[in-house]
Scaffold this motif. Structure first.
Motif, PDB file in Angstrom:
ATOM      1  N   ILE A  32       0.820  -1.201   0.000  1.00 37.77           N
ATOM      2  CA  ILE A  32       0.000   0.000   0.000  1.00 37.77           C
ATOM      3  C   ILE A  32       0.860   1.259   0.000  1.00 37.77           C
ATOM      4  CG2 ILE A  32      -0.303   0.324   2.483  1.00 37.77           C
ATOM      5  CD1 ILE A  32      -3.247   0.041   0.145  1.00 37.77           C
ATOM      6  N   ALA A  33       2.180   1.123   0.179  1.00 34.63           N
ATOM      7  CA  ALA A  33       3.057   2.281   0.329  1.00 34.63           C
ATOM      8  C   ALA A  33       3.133   3.138  -0.927  1.00 34.63           C
ATOM      9  CB  ALA A  33       4.454   1.833   0.736  1.00 34.63           C
ATOM     10  N   SER A  34       2.845   2.580  -2.092  1.00 37.14           N
ATOM     11  CA  SER A  34       2.916   3.376  -3.305  1.00 37.14           C
ATOM     12  C   SER A  34       1.553   3.929  -3.713  1.00 37.14           C
ATOM     13  CB  SER A  34       3.502   2.553  -4.450  1.00 37.14           C
ATOM     14  OG  SER A  34       2.681   1.466  -4.743  1.00 37.14           O
ATOM     15  N   LYS A  35       0.545   3.736  -2.882  1.00 37.74           N
ATOM     16  CA  LYS A  35      -0.811   4.233  -3.159  1.00 37.74           C
ATOM     17  C   LYS A  35      -1.117   5.381  -2.211  1.00 37.74           C
ATOM     18  CE  LYS A  35      -5.415   2.498  -4.133  1.00 37.74           C
ATOM     19  NZ  LYS A  35      -6.220   1.283  -4.260  1.00 37.74           N
ATOM     20  N   LEU A  36      -1.562   6.497  -2.787  1.00 38.49           N
ATOM     21  CA  LEU A  36      -1.844   7.693  -2.002  1.00 38.49           C
ATOM     22  C   LEU A  36      -3.340   7.979  -1.974  1.00 38.49           C
ATOM     23  CD1 LEU A  36       0.924  10.098  -3.340  1.00 38.49           C
ATOM     24  CD2 LEU A  36       0.976   8.727  -1.263  1.00 38.49           C
ATOM     25  N   PHE A  37      -3.812   8.440  -0.819  1.00 37.62           N
ATOM     26  CA  PHE A  37      -5.175   8.946  -0.660  1.00 37.62           C
ATOM     27  C   PHE A  37      -5.139  10.439  -0.935  1.00 37.62           C
ATOM     28  CE2 PHE A  37      -8.056  11.313   2.087  1.00 37.62           C
ATOM     29  CZ  PHE A  37      -9.277  10.783   1.708  1.00 37.62           C
ATOM     30  N   VAL A  38      -6.064  10.925  -1.742  1.00 39.50           N
ATOM     31  CA  VAL A  38      -6.141  12.353  -2.051  1.00 39.50           C
ATOM     32  C   VAL A  38      -7.533  12.833  -1.659  1.00 39.50           C
ATOM     33  CG1 VAL A  38      -5.874  14.124  -3.816  1.00 39.50           C
ATOM     34  CG2 VAL A  38      -4.590  11.990  -4.005  1.00 39.50           C
ATOM     35  N   GLY A  39      -7.614  13.689  -0.640  1.00 39.98           N
ATOM     36  CA  GLY A  39      -8.888  14.194  -0.158  1.00 39.98           C
ATOM     37  C   GLY A  39      -9.066  15.667  -0.474  1.00 39.98           C
ATOM     38  N   GLY A  40     -10.311  16.119  -0.417  1.00 36.59           N
ATOM     39  CA  GLY A  40     -10.613  17.527  -0.669  1.00 36.59           C
ATOM     40  C   GLY A  40     -10.693  17.871  -2.139  1.00 36.59           C
ATOM     41  N   LEU A  41     -10.947  16.885  -2.988  1.00 43.47           N
ATOM     42  CA  LEU A  41     -11.016  17.132  -4.430  1.00 43.47           C
ATOM     43  C   LEU A  41     -12.282  17.885  -4.811  1.00 43.47           C
ATOM     44  CD1 LEU A  41      -9.895  13.658  -5.834  1.00 43.47           C
ATOM     45  CD2 LEU A  41      -8.559  15.764  -5.792  1.00 43.47           C
ATOM     46  N   SER A  42     -12.160  18.703  -5.822  1.00 45.08           N
ATOM     47  CA  SER A  42     -13.311  19.392  -6.385  1.00 45.08           C
ATOM     48  C   SER A  42     -14.192  18.382  -7.114  1.00 45.08           C
ATOM     49  CB  SER A  42     -12.821  20.455  -7.379  1.00 45.08           C
ATOM     50  OG  SER A  42     -13.874  20.906  -8.196  1.00 45.08           O
ATOM     51  N   PHE A  43     -15.480  18.671  -7.207  1.00 46.53           N
ATOM     52  CA  PHE A  43     -16.383  17.802  -7.954  1.00 46.53           C
ATOM     53  C   PHE A  43     -16.040  17.795  -9.437  1.00 46.53           C
ATOM     54  CE2 PHE A  43     -19.514  18.875  -4.447  1.00 46.53           C
ATOM     55  CZ  PHE A  43     -19.348  17.658  -3.808  1.00 46.53           C
ATOM     56  N   TYR A  44     -15.295  18.784  -9.895  1.00 46.04           N
ATOM     57  CA  TYR A  44     -14.949  18.910 -11.307  1.00 46.04           C
ATOM     58  C   TYR A  44     -13.618  18.258 -11.659  1.00 46.04           C
ATOM     59  CZ  TYR A  44     -18.684  22.257 -10.758  1.00 46.04           C
ATOM     60  OH  TYR A  44     -19.880  22.835 -10.448  1.00 46.04           O
ATOM     61  N   THR A  45     -12.921  17.707 -10.681  1.00 42.05           N
ATOM     62  CA  THR A  45     -11.654  17.032 -10.944  1.00 42.05           C
ATOM     63  C   THR A  45     -11.940  15.673 -11.577  1.00 42.05           C
ATOM     64  OG1 THR A  45     -10.644  18.099  -9.028  1.00 42.05           O
ATOM     65  CG2 THR A  45      -9.518  16.180  -9.918  1.00 42.05           C
ATOM     66  N   THR A  46     -11.252  15.391 -12.682  1.00 44.20           N
ATOM     67  CA  THR A  46     -11.415  14.114 -13.374  1.00 44.20           C
ATOM     68  C   THR A  46     -10.229  13.206 -13.065  1.00 44.20           C
ATOM     69  OG1 THR A  46     -10.255  14.889 -15.345  1.00 44.20           O
ATOM     70  CG2 THR A  46     -12.652  15.221 -15.283  1.00 44.20           C
ATOM     71  N   GLU A  47     -10.389  11.927 -13.363  1.00 47.10           N
ATOM     72  CA  GLU A  47      -9.300  10.977 -13.158  1.00 47.10           C
ATOM     73  C   GLU A  47      -8.115  11.325 -14.038  1.00 47.10           C
ATOM     74  OE1 GLU A  47     -10.966   7.063 -13.656  1.00 47.10           O
ATOM     75  OE2 GLU A  47     -11.936   7.128 -11.693  1.00 47.10           O
ATOM     76  N   LYS A  48      -8.388  11.771 -15.255  1.00 47.08           N
ATOM     77  CA  LYS A  48      -7.311  12.164 -16.170  1.00 47.08           C
ATOM     78  C   LYS A  48      -6.565  13.372 -15.614  1.00 47.08           C
ATOM     79  CE  LYS A  48      -6.369  13.551 -20.890  1.00 47.08           C
ATOM     80  NZ  LYS A  48      -6.929  14.016 -22.160  1.00 47.08           N
ATOM     81  N   GLY A  49      -7.291  14.365 -15.117  1.00 42.94           N
ATOM     82  CA  GLY A  49      -6.662  15.559 -14.545  1.00 42.94           C
ATOM     83  C   GLY A  49      -5.854  15.237 -13.306  1.00 42.94           C
ATOM     84  N   LEU A  50      -6.379  14.343 -12.475  1.00 39.18           N
ATOM     85  CA  LEU A  50      -5.664  13.915 -11.271  1.00 39.18           C
ATOM     86  C   LEU A  50      -4.370  13.209 -11.655  1.00 39.18           C
ATOM     87  CD1 LEU A  50      -5.980  13.785  -8.148  1.00 39.18           C
ATOM     88  CD2 LEU A  50      -7.027  11.548  -8.475  1.00 39.18           C
ATOM     89  N   SER A  51      -4.456  12.337 -12.632  1.00 33.99           N
ATOM     90  CA  SER A  51      -3.275  11.619 -13.101  1.00 33.99           C
ATOM     91  C   SER A  51      -2.230  12.578 -13.680  1.00 33.99           C
ATOM     92  CB  SER A  51      -3.683  10.592 -14.157  1.00 33.99           C
ATOM     93  OG  SER A  51      -2.567   9.917 -14.648  1.00 33.99           O
ATOM     94  N   GLU A  52      -2.671  13.542 -14.461  1.00 31.35           N
ATOM     95  CA  GLU A  52      -1.736  14.508 -15.054  1.00 31.35           C
ATOM     96  C   GLU A  52      -1.045  15.354 -13.997  1.00 31.35           C
ATOM     97  OE1 GLU A  52      -4.101  16.677 -17.861  1.00 31.35           O
ATOM     98  OE2 GLU A  52      -4.061  15.043 -19.335  1.00 31.35           O
ATOM     99  N   HIS A  53      -1.778  15.775 -12.978  1.00 34.30           N
ATOM    100  CA  HIS A  53      -1.186  16.589 -11.914  1.00 34.30           C
ATOM    101  C   HIS A  53      -0.126  15.824 -11.134  1.00 34.30           C
ATOM    102  CE1 HIS A  53      -3.520  20.247 -12.157  1.00 34.30           C
ATOM    103  NE2 HIS A  53      -2.864  20.687 -11.098  1.00 34.30           N
ATOM    104  N   PHE A  54      -0.396  14.571 -10.852  1.00 35.35           N
ATOM    105  CA  PHE A  54       0.524  13.775 -10.050  1.00 35.35           C
ATOM    106  C   PHE A  54       1.653  13.159 -10.872  1.00 35.35           C
ATOM    107  CE2 PHE A  54      -2.653  14.312  -6.845  1.00 35.35           C
ATOM    108  CZ  PHE A  54      -1.980  14.166  -5.653  1.00 35.35           C
ATOM    109  N   SER A  55       1.502  13.102 -12.193  1.00 33.33           N
ATOM    110  CA  SER A  55       2.517  12.462 -13.026  1.00 33.33           C
ATOM    111  C   SER A  55       3.827  13.253 -13.074  1.00 33.33           C
ATOM    112  CB  SER A  55       1.994  12.242 -14.445  1.00 33.33           C
ATOM    113  OG  SER A  55       1.765  13.475 -15.080  1.00 33.33           O
ATOM    114  N   GLN A  56       3.819  14.492 -12.644  1.00 33.63           N
ATOM    115  CA  GLN A  56       5.068  15.261 -12.616  1.00 33.63           C
ATOM    116  C   GLN A  56       6.020  14.764 -11.526  1.00 33.63           C
ATOM    117  OE1 GLN A  56       4.409  19.420 -11.633  1.00 33.63           O
ATOM    118  NE2 GLN A  56       2.464  18.884 -10.662  1.00 33.63           N
TER     119      GLN A  56
END
Length: 133
Positions: A32-56
């Motif tokens: 589980i160490a490589s899996k992160l919980f992300v809370g407080g997301l906007s209702f408009y955040t998409t999985e693609k956008g989340l992936s792009e933000h974290f891929s940096q």
């Protein structure tokens, strides 16, 4: 099994387990160490956008936003899985408390899922009659 040995020109016993396992199972075995919980997301955040933000911060294997079954709308949290623990740690320290789509997000390591019993519900039926009735 013999086909693998012929293709690789080596015995299957010399192959590492990671060669024989599907990627999803490797993620599960990695922990589980490589899996992160992300809370407080906007209702408009998409999985693609989340992936792009974290891929940096490293290779994102999966980005999942948890959706409400009834309204089919985001519940405001999700999970991002990285290829390595080091990338997950870097993303956690860098993204925790940052703003994403107008909301401050909170990033932490995901905890293992609790088993809530699942499966078939217990059918209890009507209450037993009492001596008074």
């Amino acid at each position: 099994m013999a086909a693998f040995a012929r293709i690789g020109r080596r015995n299957l016993t010399s192959l590492s387990p990671s060669v024989l396992l599907p990627p999803a199972l490797l993620i599960c075995c990695r922990g589980i160490a490589s899996k992160l919980f992300v809370g407080g997301l906007s209702f408009y955040t998409t999985e693609k956008g989340l992936s792009e933000h974290f891929s940096q911060y490293g290779q994102v294997v999966e980005a999942k936003i948890v959706m409400d079954r009834v309204s089919d709308r985001s519940k405001g949290f999700g999970f991002v899985t990285f290829a390595s623990e080091e990338e997950a740690q870097k993303a956690r320290t860098e993204m925790d408390g940052k703003e994403l789509n107008g909301r401050t997000i909170f990033v932490d390591y995901a905890k293992p899922r609790a088993d809530f019993g699942g499966g078939m519900p217990i059918a209890r039926g009507p209450p037993e009659p009492t001596a008074d009735s």
